[in-house]
Every structure is written in structure tokens, then in C-alpha cells.
Scaffold this motif. Sequence first.
Motif, PDB file in Angstrom:
ATOM      1  N   VAL A 144       0.840  -1.336  -0.004  1.00  0.00           N
ATOM      2  CA  VAL A 144      -0.112   0.067   0.118  1.00  0.00           C
ATOM      3  C   VAL A 144       0.790   1.228  -0.101  1.00  0.00           C
ATOM      4  N   GLY A 145       2.074   1.088  -0.154  1.00  0.00           N
ATOM      5  CA  GLY A 145       3.181   2.256  -0.107  1.00  0.00           C
ATOM      6  C   GLY A 145       2.974   3.343  -1.320  1.00  0.00           C
ATOM      7  N   ILE A 146       3.617   4.434  -1.315  1.00  0.00           N
ATOM      8  CA  ILE A 146       3.413   5.453  -2.267  1.00  0.00           C
ATOM      9  C   ILE A 146       4.624   5.077  -3.393  1.00  0.00           C
ATOM     10  N   LYS A 147       4.284   4.298  -4.540  1.00  0.00           N
ATOM     11  CA  LYS A 147       5.275   3.975  -5.538  1.00  0.00           C
ATOM     12  C   LYS A 147       6.204   4.867  -5.940  1.00  0.00           C
ATOM     13  N   ASP A 148       5.450   5.858  -6.419  1.00  0.00           N
ATOM     14  CA  ASP A 148       6.258   7.155  -6.981  1.00  0.00           C
ATOM     15  C   ASP A 148       6.545   8.399  -5.968  1.00  0.00           C
ATOM     16  N   PHE A 149       6.983   7.767  -4.598  1.00  0.00           N
ATOM     17  CA  PHE A 149       7.215   8.844  -3.663  1.00  0.00           C
ATOM     18  C   PHE A 149       8.233   9.938  -4.182  1.00  0.00           C
ATOM     19  N   GLU A 150       9.141   9.510  -4.997  1.00  0.00           N
ATOM     20  CA  GLU A 150      10.307  10.203  -5.205  1.00  0.00           C
ATOM     21  C   GLU A 150       9.903  11.287  -6.121  1.00  0.00           C
ATOM     22  N   ASP A 151       8.747  11.155  -6.831  1.00  0.00           N
ATOM     23  CA  ASP A 151       8.256  11.909  -7.762  1.00  0.00           C
ATOM     24  C   ASP A 151       8.073  13.367  -7.064  1.00  0.00           C
ATOM     25  N   ILE A 152       7.604  13.534  -5.723  1.00  0.00           N
ATOM     26  CA  ILE A 152       7.382  14.670  -4.964  1.00  0.00           C
ATOM     27  C   ILE A 152       8.728  15.440  -4.935  1.00  0.00           C
ATOM     28  N   PHE A 153       8.403  16.838  -5.211  1.00  0.00           N
ATOM     29  CA  PHE A 153       9.631  17.634  -5.060  1.00  0.00           C
ATOM     30  C   PHE A 153      10.471  17.369  -3.861  1.00  0.00           C
ATOM     31  N   PRO A 154      11.783  17.294  -3.776  1.00  0.00           N
ATOM     32  CA  PRO A 154      12.575  16.866  -2.515  1.00  0.00           C
ATOM     33  C   PRO A 154      12.518  17.900  -1.595  1.00  0.00           C
ATOM     34  N   GLY A 155      12.258  19.171  -2.150  1.00  0.00           N
ATOM     35  CA  GLY A 155      11.974  20.171  -0.795  1.00  0.00           C
ATOM     36  C   GLY A 155      10.756  19.981  -0.096  1.00  0.00           C
ATOM     37  N   TYR A 156       9.629  19.445  -0.638  1.00  0.00           N
ATOM     38  CA  TYR A 156       8.395  19.166   0.123  1.00  0.00           C
ATOM     39  C   TYR A 156       8.707  17.941   0.981  1.00  0.00           C
ATOM     40  N   ARG A 157       9.312  17.039   0.471  1.00  0.00           N
ATOM     41  CA  ARG A 157       9.433  15.699   1.142  1.00  0.00           C
ATOM     42  C   ARG A 157      10.447  15.884   2.491  1.00  0.00           C
ATOM     43  N   ALA A 158      11.667  16.819   2.232  1.00  0.00           N
ATOM     44  CA  ALA A 158      12.506  17.211   3.451  1.00  0.00           C
ATOM     45  C   ALA A 158      11.539  17.691   4.388  1.00  0.00           C
ATOM     46  N   GLU A 159      10.575  18.748   3.907  1.00  0.00           N
ATOM     47  CA  GLU A 159       9.918  19.622   5.284  1.00  0.00           C
ATOM     48  C   GLU A 159       8.965  18.372   5.864  1.00  0.00           C
ATOM     49  N   ASN A 160       8.517  17.563   5.359  1.00  0.00           N
ATOM     50  CA  ASN A 160       7.495  16.619   6.122  1.00  0.00           C
ATOM     51  C   ASN A 160       8.190  15.645   6.821  1.00  0.00           C
ATOM     52  N   ASP A 164      13.665  14.127  12.158  1.00  0.00           N
ATOM     53  CA  ASP A 164      14.990  13.529  12.243  1.00  0.00           C
ATOM     54  C   ASP A 164      15.481  13.273  10.668  1.00  0.00           C
ATOM     55  N   GLY A 165      14.881  14.072   9.829  1.00  0.00           N
ATOM     56  CA  GLY A 165      15.495  13.708   8.323  1.00  0.00           C
ATOM     57  C   GLY A 165      15.091  12.505   7.639  1.00  0.00           C
ATOM     58  N   LYS A 166      14.290  11.630   8.432  1.00  0.00           N
ATOM     59  CA  LYS A 166      13.745  10.194   7.694  1.00  0.00           C
ATOM     60  C   LYS A 166      12.283   9.827   8.084  1.00  0.00           C
ATOM     61  N   THR A 167      11.876  10.498   9.247  1.00  0.00           N
ATOM     62  CA  THR A 167      10.399  10.019   9.766  1.00  0.00           C
ATOM     63  C   THR A 167       9.625  11.196   9.164  1.00  0.00           C
ATOM     64  N   PHE A 168       8.531  10.520   8.439  1.00  0.00           N
ATOM     65  CA  PHE A 168       7.375  11.393   7.593  1.00  0.00           C
ATOM     66  C   PHE A 168       6.283  11.401   8.834  1.00  0.00           C
ATOM     67  N   TYR A 169       5.852  12.784   9.321  1.00  0.00           N
ATOM     68  CA  TYR A 169       4.698  12.604  10.198  1.00  0.00           C
ATOM     69  C   TYR A 169       3.508  13.359   9.315  1.00  0.00           C
ATOM     70  N   SER A 170       3.875  13.642   8.106  1.00  0.00           N
ATOM     71  CA  SER A 170       2.800  14.145   7.380  1.00  0.00           C
ATOM     72  C   SER A 170       3.197  14.408   5.593  1.00  0.00           C
ATOM     73  N   LEU A 171       2.271  14.706   4.900  1.00  0.00           N
ATOM     74  CA  LEU A 171       2.621  14.746   3.568  1.00  0.00           C
ATOM     75  C   LEU A 171       2.008  16.046   3.126  1.00  0.00           C
ATOM     76  N   PRO A 172       2.776  16.388   1.821  1.00  0.00           N
ATOM     77  CA  PRO A 172       2.475  17.932   1.448  1.00  0.00           C
ATOM     78  C   PRO A 172       1.064  17.967   0.825  1.00  0.00           C
ATOM     79  N   PHE A 173       0.491  19.162   1.099  1.00  0.00           N
ATOM     80  CA  PHE A 173      -0.869  19.248   0.698  1.00  0.00           C
ATOM     81  C   PHE A 173      -1.084  20.559  -0.265  1.00  0.00           C
ATOM     82  N   ASN A 174      -1.458  21.648   0.285  1.00  0.00           N
ATOM     83  CA  ASN A 174      -1.745  22.801  -0.360  1.00  0.00           C
ATOM     84  C   ASN A 174      -0.429  23.896  -0.443  1.00  0.00           C
ATOM     85  N   LYS A 175       0.627  23.570  -1.339  1.00  0.00           N
ATOM     86  CA  LYS A 175       1.564  24.193  -1.269  1.00  0.00           C
ATOM     87  C   LYS A 175       1.867  25.456  -2.272  1.00  0.00           C
TER      88      LYS A 175
END
Lengths: 446, 300, 350
Positions: A144-160, A164-175
Motif C-alpha cells: 500500500v506504499g506510495i510507489k512514486d514517492f520520489e516524484d514529489i519535489f525533494p523540498g516538500y519531502r524534506a519538510e515533512n 529527524d530527516g527520515k520519519t514522515f509525520y505528514s505529506l505535502p498538500f496545499n503548497k
Amino acid sequence: MKKMMLIILSLFLLGSTVFASGQQEEPKKEDAKSKEPAKAEVVSINKEISSPVTVEFWHGMSAKLGETVELLADEFNQTIGAEKGITVVPVFQGGYTDLKQKLTASIKAGTAPVISQGYSNYIAEFMQADVVVALNDYIYDSEVGIKDFEDIFPGYRAENCQIDGKTFYSLPFNKSTEVIFYNKTFFEENGYEVPKTWDEMSALCKTIYEKTGKPGMGYDSLDNYMITMIQQFGGKYTDAQGNIYYSQNDAAVKAINLFKENFDKGYWRIAGEDKYLSGPFGNADVYMYIGSTAGASYVKPNGFEWDSAPIPYVSADKKAAIQQGTNVFLMNQNKSDEEVYAGYEFIKYLVSKDANFIWSTNTGYLPIRKSVVESPEYKKFLATTTDTTKISGPAQGDYYFYEPGFFTPNYSSYDVRVSLRAAVEDALLNGTDAKTAVDTAYGKLK
Amino acid sequence: MSIIEGRNTARGTVAAWVYLLPALIIISVFVFYPLIMAFRMSMYESYNFYKNVGTGFGFASFKRVLCDSDFHIAVKNTLFLSFVAMPVSIIISLVIALLISSIKKFQALFQTFFFLPYVTSVIAVGIVFRWLFHSNYGLINYFLGLFHIHPVAWLNNPKTTIYALAIYYIWGNLAFNTIILLVGVQNIPKMYYNAARVDGAKWGKIIFRITLPQLSPTIIFLTIVGFIASFKVYNEVYALFGDLGGAANSAYTIVFYIYRTFYGAGRMHIAAAAAVILFVAILCITIIQMLVSKKFVHYK
Amino acid sequence: MEIRLENIQKKFSSVVAVHDMNIRIKDGSLTGLLGPSGCGKSTTLFMIAGLYAPTAGNIFFGDEAVTLLPPEKRGIGLVFQNYALYPHMTVLKNILFPLENMKIPKKEALKMAEEMADIVQIRDLLDRKPSQLSGGQQQRVAIARALVKKARVLLLDEPLSNLDARLRLETREEIRRIQKETGITTIYVTHDQEEAMSITDDIVLMDKGWIQQQDSPQQMYLNPGNQFTAEFLGNPPVNIIDGKITDSVLVVCGEKLCGFDGVEDQPVVVGIRPEAVLIGNGDIKASVRLIEIVGKDKIISLDLKGCLIRAIVSLDYDCNVEELLSFSVKHSGVFLFDKTTGARIKGFAS
């Protein structure tokens, strides 16, 4: 009078017993803290919906934005939701301020929704309640993962995953990001070029002021100005752990002084009583303003055409533009694993290419995925829209930075931002020396 | 001590407690419990609001509040509202009430007219006032312009925001104050005015020696209520300045400070400390007021 | 100070409260303005005080026309029905208030107030608030306040109506005493005929905005100008019976009451004072219908062929219901009135 004293005294007495009990609870907090890292390591997640579930999505999107949220929820409910037995109910909670209040209250009451919109500092604050769900096990799950997760711009992934630089607590929405809105008609009539650097900006605003007697440029969010300019002047703002750096270099002082020089001469202005500069800009009371791309729909030009461009830089090697807007996150307070999973399926949908295309073409917000930006449909959309921030915004994508969101016992990222705004206002409006203003702002936090 | 002498039997006392129980339960849940929790929160150096767990017992939060320059602004502004704006509002209301009561025709019409602000949303009126105060387009500056007074950047200048807030606050209170005072004026028996006329008192004297003393319970009521209300001003700040609290935080009031610290910054223990300070301040002022008013007020 | 009202009229929107009124009030007299409620007596008083402006006519104090003068310029003192003492001021401050308005120096004002307080005998109450006083004491304070500014005229609006019966007697004597002592022209409004009769020098009787009669109490009682006056004065009230004059004889209910000269034959309204019915002395026969004891008197209602006639006798007079009594009438207590206008028909009973 005696009676009153008695009541007050007994209140204090009662109070002190509560204090005592409070202190006994303290060790628990340590337990909670030590548990946290373990959470990220939980391997088995629930991926089954045994019986249909309904989950709420709290958001702060009004009017057209709210309608688009409803549209996305309907779309989800009819496709993925229908297939898996999930119904998502979007609940509008008012503006961000209201949303935050209601989230705080609902978490305190133990009735937090599964899905909510929110800034990273909300999430940092709600982490105290141990209700925010770490998403890695879902995102990276083989099924059930997000297959194309790397497609999200790196800046948005970094923010979320900033904690600790690796644990995601959120996903980008209205940017969104900030761009220059300028009066194209006025610029063409006078043969002006949109400034690329702040030096050019100051020079042009001087020319405009001398010609028209009106300020050339205004900046909507002084907080953003400070955060951005600290980066551009080579300083560092804060980190996600709550360390404050801006006081250790002169970037903040330089930023304030730059604004102050131009402000004092009448070349630049602030939003102040107008709250947002889209109004004065529409009335040609100011010929440029720097503001959020999400505000493009509020620009109502009165007899001219407008255009947008990336914000100026101090030097080409230190370009920086803020990427802002909220994210979506999950909470598991008194909720079953199935409900949390249902929530995940919805936010996964929200960040999907399809949903993000709908979202970024129906609202002022920007695409979060490279594939959306590059898709022929999006290019077709760009050709038809008059909202040029859809181009000028993403054009800054290479040097986006984000404002760290954190929560410490003494201050939060919100306090840092607000105190810097107060500092720049203090310097501009009260004539306080920039260095003093910055020191005062910093002093408030410690 | 017992109010009804001779009924102070054990049975009577139990019955009294039983009668009081529903009220006591409600008060305990909605007044005492939050009060105690606020006291408790304020005594920690850091506090997890969601888990009701704090660390570092002591007065650190109070110290933080008392040293915060924003809180200083808040206190200054709140005192300005209480000691300048509130009395001004009552005085203006008094004048309006006296004027309305002295006209014969259309009295009811004017009465309704002046009551309208009371039933209008603070926030909606705030939007109107934001335009009235606008430095370029505002009506207020337009009128000042007629007298060759330079436009004032009411909402932009940290030095004038408090005046804008005060004007708005005064206006917002006129309706309630005027109606209450009007009722007070109309309740003064006409015979006192006739007597005063026969006694040869001029209208100024009638107002100061007859009307005002007769109104003193109403005025003291409005003062006490007004004092407490002015210590709790928040809506007005929000309506005029949004959730930023005015240029350079210059329009902060104590409650706005509490609100911002609580919901904005999420530092509940600091907000609680500020709330406790406010609570004590209101308590003290109310007690002083009660003591002072006994001296000057004529109760029938 | 003589007071004259000339053709005074007062309208409240369309209602006429006082009709074309002409009276003269003698200097130094205590005059009662008497009448049932709504008769216009308080309106008249307030016009004299200057609180109401008359719609037409003139008011004179001596030779001075005061019609257009405001109350404070008229030199009047007014005592209100509820006294209207300023509740937030002490008794002394209440009395000083008119002097304060006349800008009289403090010391002198204090002296005047104390003198006045002595006259009305409230010297020891000066520091109290009105709410701490009894009704009678408040009354005295009100009079003191009204008189302290050396008023030329004292106006009293139903001054006793808020007092209990015992206090009423006492206070009216007191008012009489103060009036005599100061010699001030006083107008006294009341609806109580007994009160008016007992202390006034002169009575102006009003009804429905019209003056009925002005006379001394005794004259008014003994010689009423019309049926209203006869009926309003006296307790128990006058007996009113239909009768007729036939050949100089007054016939009531088919019974000859007495001879009556100088009046043409006509139907009349007969008024007989109860005390003019002389029982046991005469040849008219009537049976006793009802016996009432009122204080020290006994009132006997006699049935004279279907007409009821009340007679007043002393308490020790013995009789029983149904008993047949004979009586005659005292001629001075019998009045005749016109059947339609109620005007007095003068003649000589014989």
C-alpha cells in the motif's frame, strides 16, 4: 470578607494537592519520550478494512478551495473509497487559526479527527500528545506504499520529515511560494524591467516613487521577508530541533536595514491596515508586491494587466524562496488501526498525481509533483490560465527552503516567526535600531 | 452567620446543601476545576497541556510573563481602556441618555437607533471601522482633513493603534451603557425635577445634584461591569487588527496576550500564568471598587 | 400676598382640565382647593406654582403678573404629595438646597435653615437622610424646604394623603400652626372635605374643571350654592330626595315636609342635612329601616313611604328597627335645587 478569604485559601489548598499529584505523574513523560523512537520501528501495519469506516478530514479551506476539497473527497469516496470501504467526510473548521484552536480542543478532549490539514508547527505541538502517526511504514510498504514517492519535489519531502530527516509525520498538500506581482501595464508604459536583485528593486522603487509619489513595492508577510532574507544574506534561521541561529550573524540586521532604508524613504511599504497588498495593488496604490502565489485569485486589477516573477535575490549563488502552505497528517487518538489506515489511503490519494493535478489546476496552489508539472495536461492548463504564478512560482523550485516547525517548552517556531515580525515592525514603525530590535526579539524567546 | 435565624438546624443545613448541589456541581465543573487547573498549569516551568504533566515547579512562568515586553504593552493598553476609554464611554453615554430623555418626540426611535450597535456583530463592525480608520480612504481622516489636520495612520502607527482601539471600544460600549443609563434616567421620579425647579435650580445644577446622585447606583454598576469587561477586551483587537495584534504588537491587551500565547504559541502554562495575574488583578480591583463605591453611591 | 386667577384655562392636548377660572385668594389666608380627584385642583396649584403654563388667562401675585414667570421667580414654596425630598441629601442639605440656588452665603443660609428647622420642630433631625424619617417628619422637612427661601406663597399638594389617620389630625393642626405663625398666604389642595373644613379660612370647591363655590367653610356648609356643594360637604352626606313645591309647601314622597315660601310650584331636588332631621319632635311618621353606629353618633335610616332619609342622633338614643318614629325638619338644614341644573333655589322654609 472572612468568608472570601476562607474560599480563596481553600482554593489554594485544593490547588496544591493537584500540584502534588501532577508531580507524581512526571516520570510518565519520560516513558512517553523513550517510546517514541520505537514507534518508527513498528513493522506490522494494518492494511485491511474489515467493515466500512468513515473518517473525518478537518481542513481550513473556504470558498472555491473548500469546494475543491469536497470534489477530491467525492472522487476518492467513489473510487478507492468505494473499493476499500472507506468514506471520507471533509469538515471545514474555519481559517487556520480556528482550525488550530479546534484541533487543540479536540485532542484535549480525546476526539481528534483521523485526518487534518496543518502546518509543521501544529504537528510539532501535537506530538506532545502522542497522537500523530508516523507514516514511514505506510509510505514504504510494498503493497500500500506510495510507489512514486520520489516524484514529489525533494523540498516538500524534506519538510515533512524534518524532525529527524527520515520519519514522515505528514505529506505535502496545499503548497505555495512567494513571487513578485507587478503592474504589467505600468511597467510596459514606462519601459521598466522586473528587478532580479534587491539592488535593482531598490533602484526601481526609487524611480517609481520619484515619478508617482507612491511606493514601488510592498511585502505582504514581514515574517516571510525576515525568514527569506536571513537565508539570502547568508545566515541561518532555525533548525527543526528549535535551535535559533539568526541571532548569531548579522543577516537579520541586514534584512531589517534593507527594508528600513527603503521604507523610510517611501519606496517600500507594508500591508499594515490593508492586511493584504492585493487590494492596494489592484487600486494601483503600489506597483509591485511580494506575496503568496495562493493569493493570486485575490488580485483584482482596476484597469491594468498584471504579471508575476520570481522574488529578487541578494546574490545569484544564494537565491532562496520560501515554500509554504500546510500539510496533511494522521492522528490515532482513540481510533482503530483500520481508521488510521483509511486516513492513510486518503492522504495517499491527495498526494497522488491525479488528485494533485485537480488541486493545482482548480486552486491557486502549486503542484507538488514533478510529473504533474511536466504533464501535457498541466502545460495545456498553463497556456489557458492568466495566473502566471503557476509558472513563476515553480520557477523558484530549485532554491525553495522551508521554515522548520518545532515546539520546545519555552517557545515554538510560531513564536520565532512572530517575534521577528514584531522586530521588523518595531524598527520600521517605532524607529528602533535594527540590532536592538533583533536582540529584543531573540531575548523574548529565551 | 445563618441568614434565617433559628432555621440553622442540622436537617435544615443538609436540605440547603441538597438544594445547592446542582448549582455546586455545575460551578465546580465549569468554574472551580478550570480555575484550579489554570493555577496548577501556571506553576510549572514547562507543561504538556495534552497530558496534564508539568516539570519544574515554581514561579518561572510568572517571571516570564512579567518580563515579556508584549505583556507590558498588553497591561498598558488594558489600563488605558479601563481608566480612560471606559469612563469616557460612560460619560458620552450619559450625555446621550440625558439628551434622549429630554426630547419628547421620536424618543423611542432614537432609543432603538442607539441600541443597534449592541445587536451588531463586533467582527462585522470591526471591518467597517477598519475602513473608517484607513489612512488614505478612511472617513475619519477625511473629516480631520476638513479641519486641516494631517491624516493619521491609525492602524499602522504603533503609537496610535491604542487610540483606534479605544475609539472602537468606546463606540461598541455606547449602546449598552446608553440604554441602561436611559432606563435609569427615566426611572427618576419626575417630582424631584419639579421640586428642584421650584427650588430654583438651573439645569446644570439639576443634573449634578439630582440626576447624577439618583443615577449613581446605575453608574457604579456600569463602572464595575465596564471595568471587568475592559480587562477582558479581546474581540475588538481581533476585529481591528486580526490575529496579529496590531503593528509591532502595539494593540495587545491582556486577554489577547493570553489568547495568542495559548492557541498561537501553544505555551499553555505561560498563558495560564498571565490568566492568573489577570484574575488577581480583577479580583483586587473589584474589591477596591466595592469598598469605594459604598462611600459615594446612594442606594434607595 | 393676594393671589388672583383671571380667566384661567388649561388644556392637556384636547382635554380641558380647568375651565375659565376666576378666584381671589386673600393675603395671609389658608385657602383650601377642594374637589374630587380629577377635578383640576392640582392642575390649578401647579399653574400657580409655575410648573404648568395656563392655556389662557392671567395669574397675579398682588399687582404683579406672574403668568409667564418660571417657578423659582415666583417666590413660592411647594410641598408635593410625596414630599419629593431629595433622598440622597440629608435633611439639612434638603433645606439648604433652595438657598444654595439663590446664592445665599453659606453662613447665612445655615442660619436661615436652622431657624426654619426650629419653626417646624425638626432641629434634631438635620443630619438624617429622608428615608430615616417618619411620614410626619418628612412632611415637616418638606414644609421647611418650601418656606426657607422666604416664600411669599406656600402651596401644599395633598400634604396629608400619605399619613395614617392619627398623624393626619396632628399634622393638619401643625400646618395650621405654622401657617398662623408665619402668616404666609397658603393654598392647600385636598380631596378630603373634612380636612378642608377643619383648618382652612376659605374653600374653593371644584368639580370637572369648574369652580363650584368659593366661601368660608362654615358658609359653604350652611349655604351651599348648588347640589354638588351640598353633597360634597358633610359627613354623613346630605339626604337627596326628589320632591315638589305645591302651594308653598314642600312635599316629599307624598308627605308634607314643611312650608316653603317664595318658590313657584315645580318639581325640585331636596337636600336635607342628617342633623336637620329632628326625631321625636314633630308629626311626620316614618319607620326605622337601619341603625348604624359611627363613632360617637348613631345614624338612623328612616323609611318615609319608600324614601330613605338618614338622621343623626346621639349614641344614647334608643330605638329599634321597624319602630315607627315621628320627626320634623330644621328649616335651615333643608335646601332646594333645580332638577336640571342643580342650582340652588332660594326660598324661605316655614
